[in-house]
Design an enzyme around this catalytic site. Structure first.
Site, short mmCIF file in Angstrom:
data_model
loop_
_atom_site.label_atom_id
_atom_site.label_comp_id
_atom_site.label_asym_id
_atom_site.label_seq_id
_atom_site.Cartn_x
_atom_site.Cartn_y
_atom_site.Cartn_z
N GLU A 1 35.39 20.61 16.39
CA GLU A 1 35.92 21.98 16.49
C GLU A 1 36.71 22.38 15.25
O GLU A 1 36.77 23.54 14.91
CB GLU A 1 36.71 22.18 17.79
CG GLU A 1 38.19 21.94 17.75
CD GLU A 1 38.58 20.46 17.76
OE1 GLU A 1 37.82 19.62 17.23
OE2 GLU A 1 39.66 20.16 18.27
N ASP A 35 40.43 19.73 9.58
CA ASP A 35 41.81 19.94 9.12
C ASP A 35 41.99 19.21 7.79
O ASP A 35 41.81 19.80 6.72
CB ASP A 35 42.76 19.43 10.22
CG ASP A 35 44.21 19.69 9.89
OD1 ASP A 35 44.50 20.26 8.83
OD2 ASP A 35 45.09 19.32 10.70
N THR A 36 42.26 17.91 7.84
CA THR A 36 42.39 17.15 6.59
C THR A 36 41.06 16.53 6.17
O THR A 36 40.95 15.90 5.13
CB THR A 36 43.40 15.99 6.76
OG1 THR A 36 42.88 15.06 7.71
CG2 THR A 36 44.75 16.48 7.22
N ARG A 37 40.04 16.66 7.01
CA ARG A 37 38.67 16.16 6.81
C ARG A 37 38.57 14.64 7.03
O ARG A 37 37.51 14.04 6.82
CB ARG A 37 38.18 16.55 5.40
CG ARG A 37 36.69 16.61 5.27
CD ARG A 37 36.25 17.42 4.09
NE ARG A 37 36.20 18.84 4.42
CZ ARG A 37 35.95 19.81 3.55
NH1 ARG A 37 35.74 19.51 2.29
NH2 ARG A 37 35.93 21.06 3.93
N THR A 84 38.68 12.86 9.81
CA THR A 84 37.82 12.49 10.94
C THR A 84 36.35 12.65 10.59
O THR A 84 35.54 11.77 10.87
CB THR A 84 38.18 13.37 12.17
OG1 THR A 84 39.58 13.22 12.41
CG2 THR A 84 37.39 12.96 13.40
N TRP A 123 48.70 26.49 12.50
CA TRP A 123 48.47 25.70 13.71
C TRP A 123 47.47 26.43 14.59
O TRP A 123 47.69 27.59 14.95
CB TRP A 123 49.80 25.49 14.44
CG TRP A 123 49.64 24.57 15.61
CD1 TRP A 123 49.46 24.92 16.91
CD2 TRP A 123 49.63 23.14 15.57
NE1 TRP A 123 49.33 23.80 17.69
CE2 TRP A 123 49.43 22.68 16.90
CE3 TRP A 123 49.76 22.19 14.54
CZ2 TRP A 123 49.36 21.32 17.21
CZ3 TRP A 123 49.69 20.84 14.86
CH2 TRP A 123 49.50 20.42 16.18
N PRO A 168 42.09 26.99 23.55
CA PRO A 168 42.30 27.37 24.95
C PRO A 168 42.42 26.19 25.90
O PRO A 168 43.17 26.24 26.87
CB PRO A 168 41.04 28.21 25.28
CG PRO A 168 40.04 27.88 24.22
CD PRO A 168 40.82 27.51 23.01
O1 LIG Z 1 40.34 16.92 9.84
P1 LIG Z 1 41.28 15.99 10.54
O2 LIG Z 1 42.65 15.99 9.93
O3 LIG Z 1 40.72 14.61 10.65
O4 LIG Z 1 41.53 16.55 11.98
C1 LIG Z 1 40.52 17.03 12.81
C2 LIG Z 1 40.40 16.21 14.06
O5 LIG Z 1 41.64 16.27 14.79
C3 LIG Z 1 41.37 16.60 16.13
O6 LIG Z 1 41.13 15.45 16.87
P2 LIG Z 1 42.27 14.58 17.56
O7 LIG Z 1 42.35 13.25 16.86
O8 LIG Z 1 43.54 15.35 17.64
O9 LIG Z 1 41.66 14.28 18.98
P3 LIG Z 1 41.06 15.26 20.11
O10 LIG Z 1 39.81 15.89 19.55
O11 LIG Z 1 40.76 14.33 21.21
O12 LIG Z 1 42.12 16.26 20.42
C4 LIG Z 1 40.10 17.41 16.06
O13 LIG Z 1 39.39 17.39 17.28
C5 LIG Z 1 39.33 16.78 14.95
O14 LIG Z 1 38.46 15.76 15.40
#
Ligand SMILES: O=P(O)(O)OC[C@H]1O[C@H](OP(=O)(O)OP(=O)(O)O)[C@H](O)[C@@H]1O
Length: 204
Positions: free
Chosen positions: A111, A114-116, A118, A181, A185
């Site tokens: 979804e 953010d920092t890429r 993941t 931030w 939902p």
């Molecule tokens: O670009 P990044 O900095 O890596 O962040 C993005 C990730 O952070 C959130 O996951 P989170 O680890 O919070 O788990 P969740 O999806 O279970 O909420 C989100 O769903 C992405 O997978």
């Protein structure tokens, strides 16, 4: 803070399915990064089905979580952020159902970028699976990975995605957003108030 409504996510998925078809990026398999990637993956599947002549595209889930390692040393408050696998592909089931990962078009869905961290980790680990499959199946068939995110935060990233993803139209973003931030939902405990705020911000 930016409030996002379910409607906004849904409509972005609808528009993106058309973009994916036009870019010849219709996947054979969707790999959703759980938890946040499950929701757009499922929404996207509805519209990809429409773009795919009524054929459903299977969703596989992987679980990745950003883990903030606080360490044990009092002087180091935060060592850094790392990704932890909480769930992974069941390759026995995949091979049984789809034959092999090799030669497939795989769309990784999340979804937010953010920092890429993941996404980069997910891609690296999935590429390792492809390398293993190539060795065990004695094949040099390529697997084509693409990445779809609903929201890309426009900010300096901690990790890079490879050029073959970024320069070949394989990184598909539904919406580039400011670095604020994002309130989704499904994190809300008052969905009516949440949706009202999203509406006021035009994210409906
Ligand atoms: O670009 P990044 O900095 O890596 O962040 C993005 C990730 O952070 C959130 O996951 P989170 O680890 O919070 O788990 P969740 O999806 O279970 O909420 C989100 O769903 C992405 O997978």
């Amino acid at each position: 803070m930016t409030y996002i409504s379910y409607n906004h996510m849904h409509k972005l998925c609808q528009q993106s399915a058309i973009k994916l078809r036009e870019a010849n990026k219709m996947p054979d398999i969707i790999v959703a990064i759980s938890g946040g990637g499950l929701i757009p993956a499922r929404m996207l599947r509805t519209f990809l089905k429409k773009e795919n002549g009524g054929k459903n595209i299977p969703i596989q889930a992987i679980g990745l979580s950003l883990y903030e390692d606080l360490g044990n040393d009092d002087f180091k408050q935060v060592i850094g952020k790392q990704v932890v696998k909480t769930q992974w592909l069941d390759l026995n089931i995949i091979n049984e159902r789809f034959g092999t990962l090799l030669g497939k078009k795989i769309l990784i869905v999340d979804e937010v970028d953010d920092t890429r961290t993941t996404l980069a980790y997910a891609l690296e680990e999935l590429e390792k699976e492809v390398d293993i499959a190539k060795t065990t199946q004695n094949s040099d068939k390529e697997t084509e990975f693409s990445i779809f995110v609903l929201y890309n935060k426009m900010k300096p990233k901690k990790k890079d995605l490879p050029d073959y993803i970024m320069n070949q139209g394989r990184y598909i973003v539904a919406s580039d957003v400011e670095d604020s931030w994002l309130c989704f939902p499904y994190d809300s405990t008052d969905i009516d108030l949440h949706t009202q705020r999203a509406t006021e911000q035009g994210n409906i």
